[in-house]
Design a protein around this motif. Structure first.
Motif, mmCIF file in Angstrom:
data_model
loop_
_atom_site.group_PDB
_atom_site.id
_atom_site.type_symbol
_atom_site.label_atom_id
_atom_site.label_comp_id
_atom_site.label_asym_id
_atom_site.label_seq_id
_atom_site.Cartn_x
_atom_site.Cartn_y
_atom_site.Cartn_z
ATOM 1 N N UNK A 194 0.818 -1.217 0.000
ATOM 2 C CA UNK A 194 0.000 0.000 0.000
ATOM 3 C C UNK A 194 0.849 1.262 0.000
ATOM 4 N N UNK A 195 0.422 2.233 -0.810
ATOM 5 C CA UNK A 195 1.146 3.506 -0.906
ATOM 6 C C UNK A 195 0.266 4.629 -0.350
ATOM 7 N N UNK A 196 0.894 5.628 0.272
ATOM 8 C CA UNK A 196 0.094 6.710 0.855
ATOM 9 C C UNK A 196 -0.527 7.621 -0.205
ATOM 10 N N UNK A 197 -1.583 8.312 0.212
ATOM 11 C CA UNK A 197 -2.261 9.273 -0.669
ATOM 12 C C UNK A 197 -2.360 10.614 0.059
ATOM 13 N N UNK A 198 -2.579 11.676 -0.708
ATOM 14 C CA UNK A 198 -3.044 12.922 -0.104
ATOM 15 C C UNK A 198 -4.265 13.376 -0.896
ATOM 16 N N UNK A 199 -4.682 14.604 -0.720
ATOM 17 C CA UNK A 199 -5.925 15.040 -1.368
ATOM 18 C C UNK A 199 -5.813 15.066 -2.890
ATOM 19 N N UNK A 200 -4.576 14.992 -3.410
ATOM 20 C CA UNK A 200 -4.386 14.979 -4.862
ATOM 21 C C UNK A 200 -4.195 13.567 -5.399
ATOM 22 N N UNK A 201 -4.404 12.568 -4.555
ATOM 23 C CA UNK A 201 -4.288 11.178 -5.001
ATOM 24 C C UNK A 201 -3.030 10.500 -4.490
ATOM 25 N N UNK A 202 -2.704 9.395 -5.139
ATOM 26 C CA UNK A 202 -1.534 8.581 -4.783
ATOM 27 C C UNK A 202 -0.267 9.441 -4.781
ATOM 28 N N UNK A 203 0.558 9.275 -3.767
ATOM 29 C CA UNK A 203 1.810 10.057 -3.714
ATOM 30 C C UNK A 203 2.834 9.369 -4.613
ATOM 31 N N UNK A 204 3.133 10.011 -5.719
ATOM 32 C CA UNK A 204 3.948 9.352 -6.738
ATOM 33 C C UNK A 204 5.411 9.212 -6.313
ATOM 34 N N UNK A 205 5.813 10.041 -5.331
ATOM 35 C CA UNK A 205 7.217 10.027 -4.897
ATOM 36 C C UNK A 205 7.670 8.676 -4.368
ATOM 37 N N UNK A 206 6.748 7.882 -3.832
ATOM 38 C CA UNK A 206 7.184 6.601 -3.240
ATOM 39 C C UNK A 206 7.124 5.440 -4.222
#
Ligand code: PMP
Length: 503
Positions: A253-265
């Protein structure tokens, strides 16, 4: 053993005898209530419907299901125990006894116990909480605060009647099996529909499935080796079903913020896990309602492109925008055939029609179609006929406009109720579409216990732990199902229950 799977805390699979919705007191019967209940239990046991070893639900739950008080139930169970039909085991609840009504043990014992088989199949059982929800959704009187489908009144009954009448007005084609990819008429209709969101897909790149759920299952079985890993948002709908886990696929599982999946990880995690695929719900994510913004979509395509990582895009909710359409789907940005895209008629038009689709490169579609042929020989040809007419006749477009209006009103009502009753307890965001508000509690709570307490008050909840096993502070609320009146009653009641627990 299932419990060894890293994703699943032991979901010891103890089948429960289910009285759900089947039994009702017969006011004309000369028998007292407890005798009616014991007669019902005896019939179940002696017909083998409840085989030896099956566990009865806890007494409190049985009383709730049967709508009787404890003493009536205890009297009824006493009769069964006296006849040796049930037995209590310390810590194991009450079970149907291996000894039959005539008092003798099964003589030849050719067959031990179905329970010996129930955990042997390769498919995982649902999470116990999901099993409970699946049953309880059909129990009258409960307010369904988290249900992920439109209320019956939001579904297009009259328009669907017209579609079926149109079909019936002409001689029906024979209801034969359809081609492996699905009916050509429906695939052409879906192809035209997809163009509206910017996806160019020939009918040969489209496989009709029995709902998007089957699409997930086919992909899990057909494209991913056992032991492989897929990346996904955390939380995600995918945690609440077992299509991938049953195929031996692991999740990261990858974290999200209000703009969606956090692509950095993504890159580091893809390399660490040797990920085989990335699953995402970019528009009106289930359960958070989040929309991945346009820039994030571009970045996601670039990063996964460099990694050579295929994407599985779940577009189940993408047409249900309420304010403005979401950015184009990832599939519309895909020039390499790297994205598989799932769609469905379930979320707007009809969950029961069981019509969904997968869009992808032709060899992938043919491989999945071959598995589908081995699974069910295709989705119902009657459903495919109706779905093609539904789309081609312009009914879908018209219905979506009406549905959006009704969902906007419901979203507004839910936001007002949250504002009035939950400001001290939780935070939330305003969803731009779909069905869900992801309620974030200020304080963690034991969610299983909250579920039970809410149920006792007549409220059915979808708690956050279904979508992220470790979660203890979210609820997935849905404004699509409960009526205005039910929401106005149910949400204050829920706030009261939470308030008591956090004191
Ligand atoms: N994907 C998502 C994100 C969903 O929420 C659902 C339904 N809950 C599905 C797929 C499957 O829906 P269906 O099989 O009815 O098309």
């Amino acid at each position: 053993m299932r419990s060894e799977h890293p994703l699943d805390p032991p979901a010891s699979f103890s089948p429960l005898a289910d009285t759900q919705g089947e039994w009702a007191p017969d006011p004309a019967s000369p028998l007292p209530l407890h005798r009616q209940i014991s007669a019902y239990f005896i019939a179940k046991i002696s017909s083998g419907s409840w085989p030896p070893g099956i566990r009865l639900a806890p007494q409190r739950e049985l009383c709730r299901q049967l709508g009787v008080n404890r003493s009536t139930l205890v009297t009824a169970l006493g009769v069964l125990a006296e006849r040796g039909l049930i037995e209590g085991r310390r810590g194991g609840g009450t079970r149907v006894a291996a000894v039959q009504a005539n008092g003798k043990a099964d003589a030849a014992k050719p067959f031990g116990n179905w329970n010996d088989y129930l955990e042997e199949g390769t498919h995982y059982p649902n999470l116990p909480a999901v099993q409970a929800i699946n049953r309880l959704e059909y129990e009258p009187g409960l307010i369904r605060l988290g249900t992920g489908e439109p209320a019956p009144g939001l579904l297009p009954g009259a328009a669907m009647t017209r579609v079926l009448a149109e079909l019936a007005a002409r001689p029906l084609p024979p209801l034969s099996y359809e081609e492996p990819l699905g009916s050509p008429a429906l695939r052409s209709a879906v192809s035209r529909e997809l163009l509206k969101s910017g996806i160019q897909a020939d009918p040969a790149s489209i496989l009709i499935t029995s709902g998007a759920l089957q699409g997930l299952q086919l992909i899990a079985l057909g494209l991913l080796p056992r032991g492989s890993t897929i990346l996904l948002e955390k939380p995600s709908y995918l945690y609440s079903i077992h299509a991938f886990q049953s195929a031996g696929v692991k999740f990261s599982g990858l974290p999200m913020d209000q703009g969606g999946l956090l692509t950095g990880c993504i890159a580091a995690e893809a390399l660490r896990t040797k990920a085989a695929m990335l699953y995402t719900i970019p528009s009106f994510h289930n359960p958070t309602g989040i929309v991945m913004d346009g820039e994030r979509r571009q970045t996601l395509m670039e990063i996964t492109g460099e990694l050579g990582l295929p994407i599985l895009e779940d577009g189940a909710y993408q047409e249900l925008w309420l304010d403005t359409p979401p950015p184009p789907p990832l599939k519309a940005l895909d020039r390499e055939g790297r994205v598989l895209h799932l769609g469905t008629l379930s979320k707007a038009a009809s969950p029961g029609l069981r019509i969904g689709w997968i869009v992808g490169p032709e060899p992938v579609i043919r491989r999945l179609a071959d598995i589908k042929m081995q699974t069910d020989y295709g989705a119902s040809s009657l459903s495919q006929l109706a779905a093609a007419r539904w789309l081609d006749g312009g009914y879908h477009e018209e219905h979506l406009a009406v549905l959006r209006g009704k969902l906007r009103e419901r979203r507004e009502l839910m936001l007002q109720l949250l504002q009035a009753h939950f400001t001290e307890l939780a935070t939330w965001s305003i969803p731009a579409g779909g069905f869900y508000i992801w309620l974030s509690l200020h304080q963690p709570l034991p969610l299983r216990r909250l579920f039970t307490a809410a149920l006792e008050a007549g409220l059915l909840l979808n708690t956050g732990d279904l979508y992220d096993r470790g979660d203890s502070r979210h609820l997935r609320l849905s404004y699509a199902y409960a009526s205005h009146e039910e929401l106005s009653r149910g949400l204050p009641a829920l706030a009261g229950i939470i308030q008591q627990r956090v004191k």
